[in-house]
Each structure stands twice: as C-alpha cells, then as structure tokens.
Scaffold this motif. Structure first.
Motif, PDB file in Angstrom:
ATOM      1  N   ASP A 218     -23.133  17.228-130.156  1.00 25.45           N
ATOM      2  CA  ASP A 218     -24.474  16.810-129.713  1.00 25.45           C
ATOM      3  C   ASP A 218     -24.672  17.136-128.231  1.00 25.45           C
ATOM      4  O   ASP A 218     -25.729  17.645-127.826  1.00 25.45           O
ATOM      5  N   ARG A 219     -23.643  16.827-127.439  1.00 24.61           N
ATOM      6  CA  ARG A 219     -23.726  17.083-126.004  1.00 24.61           C
ATOM      7  C   ARG A 219     -23.768  18.586-125.722  1.00 24.61           C
ATOM      8  O   ARG A 219     -24.533  19.050-124.871  1.00 24.61           O
ATOM      9  N   LYS A 220     -22.971  19.335-126.459  1.00 22.87           N
ATOM     10  CA  LYS A 220     -22.941  20.782-126.270  1.00 22.87           C
ATOM     11  C   LYS A 220     -24.293  21.407-126.584  1.00 22.87           C
ATOM     12  O   LYS A 220     -24.735  22.329-125.887  1.00 22.87           O
ATOM     13  N   LYS A 221     -24.953  20.901-127.616  1.00 27.31           N
ATOM     14  CA  LYS A 221     -26.270  21.435-127.986  1.00 27.31           C
ATOM     15  C   LYS A 221     -27.280  21.243-126.860  1.00 27.31           C
ATOM     16  O   LYS A 221     -28.117  22.122-126.602  1.00 27.31           O
ATOM     17  N   ILE A 222     -27.208  20.091-126.195  1.00 27.78           N
ATOM     18  CA  ILE A 222     -28.129  19.829-125.081  1.00 27.78           C
ATOM     19  C   ILE A 222     -27.953  20.879-123.988  1.00 27.78           C
ATOM     20  O   ILE A 222     -28.928  21.472-123.498  1.00 27.78           O
ATOM     21  N   TYR A 223     -26.707  21.132-123.605  1.00 27.40           N
ATOM     22  CA  TYR A 223     -26.438  22.126-122.549  1.00 27.40           C
ATOM     23  C   TYR A 223     -26.736  23.543-123.013  1.00 27.40           C
ATOM     24  O   TYR A 223     -27.188  24.381-122.217  1.00 27.40           O
TER      25      TYR A 223
ATOM     26  N   ALA B  71     -25.316  34.042-115.850  1.00 28.33           N
ATOM     27  CA  ALA B  71     -26.106  34.433-114.679  1.00 28.33           C
ATOM     28  C   ALA B  71     -26.864  33.240-114.113  1.00 28.33           C
ATOM     29  O   ALA B  71     -27.313  33.269-112.958  1.00 28.33           O
ATOM     30  N   THR B  72     -27.002  32.207-114.905  1.00 35.97           N
ATOM     31  CA  THR B  72     -27.722  31.006-114.460  1.00 35.97           C
ATOM     32  C   THR B  72     -26.747  29.837-114.321  1.00 35.97           C
ATOM     33  O   THR B  72     -25.697  29.796-114.975  1.00 35.97           O
ATOM     34  N   GLU B  73     -27.114  28.878-113.497  1.00 35.17           N
ATOM     35  CA  GLU B  73     -26.269  27.693-113.310  1.00 35.17           C
ATOM     36  C   GLU B  73     -26.147  26.894-114.604  1.00 35.17           C
ATOM     37  O   GLU B  73     -25.078  26.350-114.908  1.00 35.17           O
ATOM     38  N   SER B  74     -27.229  26.835-115.381  1.00 35.58           N
ATOM     39  CA  SER B  74     -27.184  26.086-116.632  1.00 35.58           C
ATOM     40  C   SER B  74     -26.215  26.726-117.629  1.00 35.58           C
ATOM     41  O   SER B  74     -25.540  26.019-118.392  1.00 35.58           O
ATOM     42  N   GLY B  75     -26.124  28.057-117.611  1.00 34.70           N
ATOM     43  CA  GLY B  75     -25.183  28.755-118.487  1.00 34.70           C
ATOM     44  C   GLY B  75     -23.741  28.485-118.080  1.00 34.70           C
ATOM     45  O   GLY B  75     -22.873  28.261-118.930  1.00 34.70           O
ATOM     46  N   ARG B  76     -23.496  28.520-116.774  1.00 34.39           N
ATOM     47  CA  ARG B  76     -22.144  28.230-116.283  1.00 34.39           C
ATOM     48  C   ARG B  76     -21.780  26.763-116.531  1.00 34.39           C
ATOM     49  O   ARG B  76     -20.642  26.450-116.871  1.00 34.39           O
ATOM     50  N   GLN B  77     -22.764  25.895-116.370  1.00 34.26           N
ATOM     51  CA  GLN B  77     -22.547  24.472-116.627  1.00 34.26           C
ATOM     52  C   GLN B  77     -22.212  24.230-118.089  1.00 34.26           C
ATOM     53  O   GLN B  77     -21.400  23.358-118.417  1.00 34.26           O
ATOM     54  N   PHE B  78     -22.824  24.992-118.971  1.00 36.32           N
ATOM     55  CA  PHE B  78     -22.556  24.894-120.411  1.00 36.32           C
ATOM     56  C   PHE B  78     -21.070  25.085-120.699  1.00 36.32           C
ATOM     57  O   PHE B  78     -20.445  24.291-121.408  1.00 36.32           O
ATOM     58  N   LEU B  79     -20.473  26.114-120.131  1.00 34.98           N
ATOM     59  CA  LEU B  79     -19.053  26.380-120.326  1.00 34.98           C
ATOM     60  C   LEU B  79     -18.182  25.318-119.661  1.00 34.98           C
ATOM     61  O   LEU B  79     -17.167  24.891-120.227  1.00 34.98           O
TER      62      LEU B  79
ATOM     63  N   ASP C  85     -29.081  24.423-125.171  1.00 36.25           N
ATOM     64  CA  ASP C  85     -30.543  24.573-125.160  1.00 36.25           C
ATOM     65  C   ASP C  85     -31.048  24.852-123.741  1.00 36.25           C
ATOM     66  O   ASP C  85     -31.967  25.652-123.540  1.00 36.25           O
ATOM     67  N   GLN C  86     -30.419  24.190-122.772  1.00 30.60           N
ATOM     68  CA  GLN C  86     -30.812  24.406-121.374  1.00 30.60           C
ATOM     69  C   GLN C  86     -30.400  25.788-120.881  1.00 30.60           C
ATOM     70  O   GLN C  86     -31.075  26.376-120.023  1.00 30.60           O
ATOM     71  N   ALA C  87     -29.291  26.310-121.432  1.00 29.18           N
ATOM     72  CA  ALA C  87     -28.760  27.600-120.958  1.00 29.18           C
ATOM     73  C   ALA C  87     -29.473  28.799-121.570  1.00 29.18           C
ATOM     74  O   ALA C  87     -29.419  29.903-121.029  1.00 29.18           O
ATOM     75  N   GLN C  88     -30.151  28.615-122.680  1.00 28.25           N
ATOM     76  CA  GLN C  88     -30.774  29.735-123.373  1.00 28.25           C
ATOM     77  C   GLN C  88     -32.160  30.019-122.794  1.00 28.25           C
ATOM     78  O   GLN C  88     -33.170  29.544-123.298  1.00 28.25           O
ATOM     79  N   ASP C  89     -32.180  30.834-121.746  1.00 27.65           N
ATOM     80  CA  ASP C  89     -33.460  31.233-121.160  1.00 27.65           C
ATOM     81  C   ASP C  89     -34.032  32.414-121.937  1.00 27.65           C
ATOM     82  O   ASP C  89     -33.487  32.831-122.972  1.00 27.65           O
ATOM     83  N   ALA C  90     -35.118  32.971-121.439  1.00 27.52           N
ATOM     84  CA  ALA C  90     -35.817  34.057-122.148  1.00 27.52           C
ATOM     85  C   ALA C  90     -34.923  35.283-122.341  1.00 27.52           C
ATOM     86  O   ALA C  90     -34.946  35.925-123.400  1.00 27.52           O
ATOM     87  N   ARG C  91     -34.112  35.582-121.310  1.00 27.32           N
ATOM     88  CA  ARG C  91     -33.238  36.761-121.399  1.00 27.32           C
ATOM     89  C   ARG C  91     -32.187  36.570-122.493  1.00 27.32           C
ATOM     90  O   ARG C  91     -31.947  37.485-123.302  1.00 27.32           O
TER      91      ARG C  91
END
Length: 221
Positions: free
Chosen positions: A149-154, A183-191, A156-162
């Motif tokens: 559940d927590r991973k899905k939240i992050y 390339a984005t902070e949200s993507g790095r935060q996801f990992l 969703d935030q990491a999946q930008d238009a690109r």
C-alpha cells in the motif's frame, strides 16, 4: 416368603442399577474417546495449516528480498543506467512495479474455535500458543499489505508524464525507464522507501515460534 421376595426384588433392582451405571459409564468413556479423537484430528489440521502458512511466509520473504535487492541495485545507478550490468538491469527493472496479495489460511483454526473441543483441551498453554501463532502470522501479513500500500503511494507520485509515456510505449527499455524514474526526487524517494521500509523487516522470530507450536501440537496426547 416375604424375605425371599424382598431379596429377589433387591437383586433385580441392583442388577438394573448396575446396568444403568455401566451403560452411562461406557457412554461417557466412548464420548471422551470421541472428543479426544475430534480434538486430535482438529489439532492435526491446525498443524498442517500452520505448516502451509510458513510456506506462505517463506514465499513472502522471497518477494520482500527481491523488492529490496531491486531497489538497492537501481538506486546505485541513478541517472546512469547505461553503466549497469544489462542482464541484472533487465532482471530487476520490473520488480519494484510488482504487487502481491499475500494471505494465510485460517480454515482449520476457525473450525477448531467453532467446534467447542477447545473447552476439553487439557493443555491451556498450547491453546494460547496456537492463538499466538495465528496472531503473529496475521501481523506478518499486515506488514506485507502495509508495504505494498505504501509503495503504491510513492509509485503514483513518481510516475510523471515522461514515465507514463515510456510505460505506454510498445517497447520499454529498462535503462530509459529508470533514468526517467530517478530523474525526479519522487522517483528516487520511491526506491529509497522500498529499502527503508524493508530494512526493519524480519520474520525469523515468528517462524521460530510457529515452528515450536507445530512441534508441540504433533507431540500432544
């Protein structure tokens, strides 16, 4: 004559009483044996179910380990995935996107509770251990659910238009996808969140306790 009749009456009455006592005694013995068989059978089902649940935990541990390994590998090559070993990259690329609905079996446990045989259970500590075993297994399942559940939240935030555009293309290149993700902070935060959340996870204590309960059930008489 009266004495003989009284003696005959008493003997017949005693025979009837003894017959009733013996009948009730035999019925009670049969009932106790049936109850013991019912309890033993229920416990055998519970032991088998707990064994199956340990297999589920083992599978869950494998999934968690793969998630952690993938997140740590991908984090090492942030924005530079062309330098990563391509076979390893292909192996790990899709794992962080994976989801799993993991749950334990409780049918035998529920049957044991509803059957009423627990009221005849002599070993109260073992009864408590069985309840604790299922409780700790449910805690592990709760952890799994919280993780996904927590991973899905992050995610969703990491999946930008690109990232969405890359994922929707006919051919998805692993290096291109993860360069976009990190390339984005949200993507790095996801990992980072995957690694951080799983760093605290350890099912060993639960597995040991459940295994001990299974062993005690198998030796119960």
């Amino acid at each position: 004559m009266k004495s003989e009749k009284l003696e005959s009456f008493l003997l017949n009455f005693l025979a009837v009483v003894l017959g009733i006592v013996i009948t009730f005694g035999c019925d009670s013995l049969v009932n106790r044996r049936q109850e013991a068989k019912s309890l033993k059978g229920s416990l055998e089902l519970v032991a088998a179910e707990l064994e199956a649940n340990l297999e589920i935990v083992s599978l869950g541990d494998t999934i968690m380990a793969a998630q952690k390994e993938a997140a740590e590998f991908l984090s090492r090559y942030e924005n530079n995935f062309r330098k990563a070993d391509q076979d390893s990259l292909l192996m790990y690329a899709n794992i962080p996107f994976g989801v799993a609905d993991i749950s334990i079996y409780t049918d035998a446990f529920e049957l044991l509770k509803s059957s009423g045989v627990l009221t005849k259970f002599k070993d109260k500590e073992l009864a408590l251990d069985i309840f604790r075993a299922y409780g700790s297994l449910k805690d592990v399942m709760t952890f799994y659910k919280m993780f996904f559940d927590r991973k899905k939240i992050y995610l969703d935030q990491a999946q930008d238009a690109r990232v969405t555009r890359i994922l929707s293309s006919d051919e998805v290149r692993a290096d291109e996808l993860w360069e976009a993700m990190t390339a984005t902070e949200s993507g790095r935060q996801f990992l980072r969140e995957i690694s951080r959340f799983l760093y605290q996870y350890d099912s060993e204590e639960t597995v040991v306790a459940v295994r001990e309960t299974i062993d005690r059930i198998k030796t119960y008489k």
